[in-house]
Design a protein around this motif. Structure first.
Motif, PDB file in Angstrom:
ATOM      1  N   LYS A 120      54.372  59.689 -17.386  1.00  0.00           N
ATOM      2  CA  LYS A 120      53.600  60.877 -17.760  1.00  0.00           C
ATOM      3  C   LYS A 120      54.197  61.529 -19.002  1.00  0.00           C
ATOM      4  O   LYS A 120      53.466  61.970 -19.909  1.00  0.00           O
ATOM      5  N   ARG A 163      53.053  59.415 -21.888  1.00  0.00           N
ATOM      6  CA  ARG A 163      51.645  59.648 -22.194  1.00  0.00           C
ATOM      7  C   ARG A 163      51.452  60.970 -22.931  1.00  0.00           C
ATOM      8  O   ARG A 163      50.762  61.040 -23.959  1.00  0.00           O
ATOM      9  N   ASP A 164      52.093  62.023 -22.433  1.00  0.00           N
ATOM     10  CA  ASP A 164      51.959  63.344 -23.051  1.00  0.00           C
ATOM     11  C   ASP A 164      52.532  63.362 -24.467  1.00  0.00           C
ATOM     12  O   ASP A 164      51.967  63.986 -25.374  1.00  0.00           O
ATOM     13  N   PHE A 186      47.449  53.973 -25.986  1.00  0.00           N
ATOM     14  CA  PHE A 186      47.041  55.108 -26.820  1.00  0.00           C
ATOM     15  C   PHE A 186      45.958  54.647 -27.789  1.00  0.00           C
ATOM     16  O   PHE A 186      46.146  53.659 -28.512  1.00  0.00           O
ATOM     17  N   GLU A 244      46.217  56.337 -12.395  1.00  0.00           N
ATOM     18  CA  GLU A 244      47.264  56.975 -13.179  1.00  0.00           C
ATOM     19  C   GLU A 244      48.126  57.939 -12.355  1.00  0.00           C
ATOM     20  O   GLU A 244      49.362  57.903 -12.466  1.00  0.00           O
ATOM     21  N   GLY A 270      45.260  58.946 -24.315  1.00  0.00           N
ATOM     22  CA  GLY A 270      46.291  58.076 -23.774  1.00  0.00           C
ATOM     23  C   GLY A 270      46.160  57.979 -22.276  1.00  0.00           C
ATOM     24  O   GLY A 270      45.701  58.911 -21.618  1.00  0.00           O
ATOM     25  N   MET A 271      46.547  56.835 -21.726  1.00  0.00           N
ATOM     26  CA  MET A 271      46.467  56.629 -20.279  1.00  0.00           C
ATOM     27  C   MET A 271      47.279  55.395 -19.915  1.00  0.00           C
ATOM     28  O   MET A 271      47.567  54.541 -20.762  1.00  0.00           O
ATOM     29  N   VAL A 272      47.624  55.297 -18.653  1.00  0.00           N
ATOM     30  CA  VAL A 272      48.208  54.073 -18.119  1.00  0.00           C
ATOM     31  C   VAL A 272      47.125  52.997 -18.118  1.00  0.00           C
ATOM     32  O   VAL A 272      45.972  53.251 -17.759  1.00  0.00           O
ATOM     33  N   SER A 273      47.479  51.787 -18.562  1.00  0.00           N
ATOM     34  CA  SER A 273      46.528  50.682 -18.564  1.00  0.00           C
ATOM     35  C   SER A 273      46.560  49.961 -17.221  1.00  0.00           C
ATOM     36  O   SER A 273      47.619  49.501 -16.786  1.00  0.00           O
ATOM     37  N   VAL A 308      51.507  52.061 -21.208  1.00  0.00           N
ATOM     38  CA  VAL A 308      50.703  53.220 -21.557  1.00  0.00           C
ATOM     39  C   VAL A 308      49.957  52.908 -22.852  1.00  0.00           C
ATOM     40  O   VAL A 308      50.556  52.481 -23.846  1.00  0.00           O
TER      41      VAL A 308
END
Length: 312
Positions: A245, A248-249, A270, A234, A259-262, A268
């Protein structure tokens, strides 16, 4: 999705996308790959791959993301079919029709899923009776992510990602995926990860999955799973694409459990508490104009399976 027209004797396989619940990346190996420890979950975004005997090799694109499907020999599905033909001494050409509902170059194993589906479809079309080990060997040769879509469900992977072991996961988890219209190169993301680590002097431990994640899956606890989501790639994805970012935020601020990058991105992912919460998050992200293409899905789901067709 819109189904592609079929030819006589067509075999069709349905195959899911994946999300990495955790992705731990070890040091770069001598062969250029990295040792990985990851937990995959198959989710309910599917491609359908249909194969039929034809007088020349061809790829016929269809579906939501048809425009991004390569139609030349670089297509991983074509490489999968030709690998099966070579290994099993078959001299036939195929028409490969891909109804694509998995985002392309999105960190969700879309191309790898199509390759896995093609392996299974060719086995059925040609009546080969390949066992699990034979198919897994060909999948690993094609790419690190190709083995998992054959299994589906929730699974831990090691090595380059090709060594798969099932993981007990209770319940159903609800996801929202924010899909970018601009891809991210997987090699570029890994290279940036290495660069950032070298610059910081970070000691890179052997990759291991956290006990918290495994416990959350065993208990079917979405809140705990949201806290345990993690992706070592990430920071590299954020470095290359800072807007990810912000996205995600925003999703976490709007109520996502995590949440994160896949994978290597740029999608992204969630995690939400329910189907209704996924709907609410999608509406909030769309209203804030921080994400364009939003897809909802649930997991885990089954791996690649034949849905129509028999050999003739």
């Amino acid at each position: 999705m819109t189904a592609a027209p079929t030819l006589p004797g067509t075999v069709t396989v349905r195959v899911p996308a994946k999300v990495n619940l955790q992705l731990k990346v070890g040091q770069r190996r001598a062969d250029g790959y990295h040792d990985l420890a990851t937990v995959f979950q198959a989710v309910s975004l599917h491609d359908q791959v249909s194969v039929a005997r034809w007088d020349a090799w061809e790829v016929v694109p269809s579906g939501t993301y048809a425009a991004g499907i390569p139609t030349d020999e670089g297509n991983l599905a074509v490489r999968a079919a030709k690998l099966v033909a070579e290994r099993c001494h078959i001299d036939e050409s195929l028409s490969i029709r891909i109804d694509k509902d998995i985002p392309i170059a999105g960190g969700m194993a879309g191309g790898s899923a199509d390759a896995a589906a093609t392996l299974l479809a060719c086995d059925q079309l040609w009546g080969l009776g390949l066992d699990r080990d034979e198919m897994a060997s060909m999948a690993a040769e094609l790419g690190s992510d190709v083995t998992f879509p054959l299994h589906g469900g929730t699974a831990m992977a090691s090595g380059r990602g090709e060594q798969i072991a099932p993981v007990l996961a209770r319940g159903t988890f609800y996801w929202v995926f924010a899909v970018s219209d601009q891809g991210l190169s997987t090699p570029a993301v890994y290279a940036e990860c290495d660069r950032l680590r070298e610059r910081s002097g970070e000691r890179v431990p052997s990759p291991e999955i956290d006990a918290e994640l495994m416990g959350a899956l065993r208990q079917g606890d979405a809140v705990a799973l949201g806290r345990a989501l993690h992706n070592d790639l990430e920071p590299a994805a954020f470095s290359l694409r800072p807007e990810l970012k912000e996205l995600r935020d925003a999703g976490v601020d709007f109520g996502a459990l995590g949440g994160m990058v896949s994978g290597s991105g740029p999608t992204v992912a969630f995690l939400t508490a329910s189907h209704e919460a996924a709907l609410d998050l999608s509406v909030s992200l769309a209203a804030a104009d921080v994400a364009g293409d939003l897809r909802r899905a649930k997991g885990p789901v089954h791996g690649a399976h034949v849905v129509t067709g028999s050999r003739d």
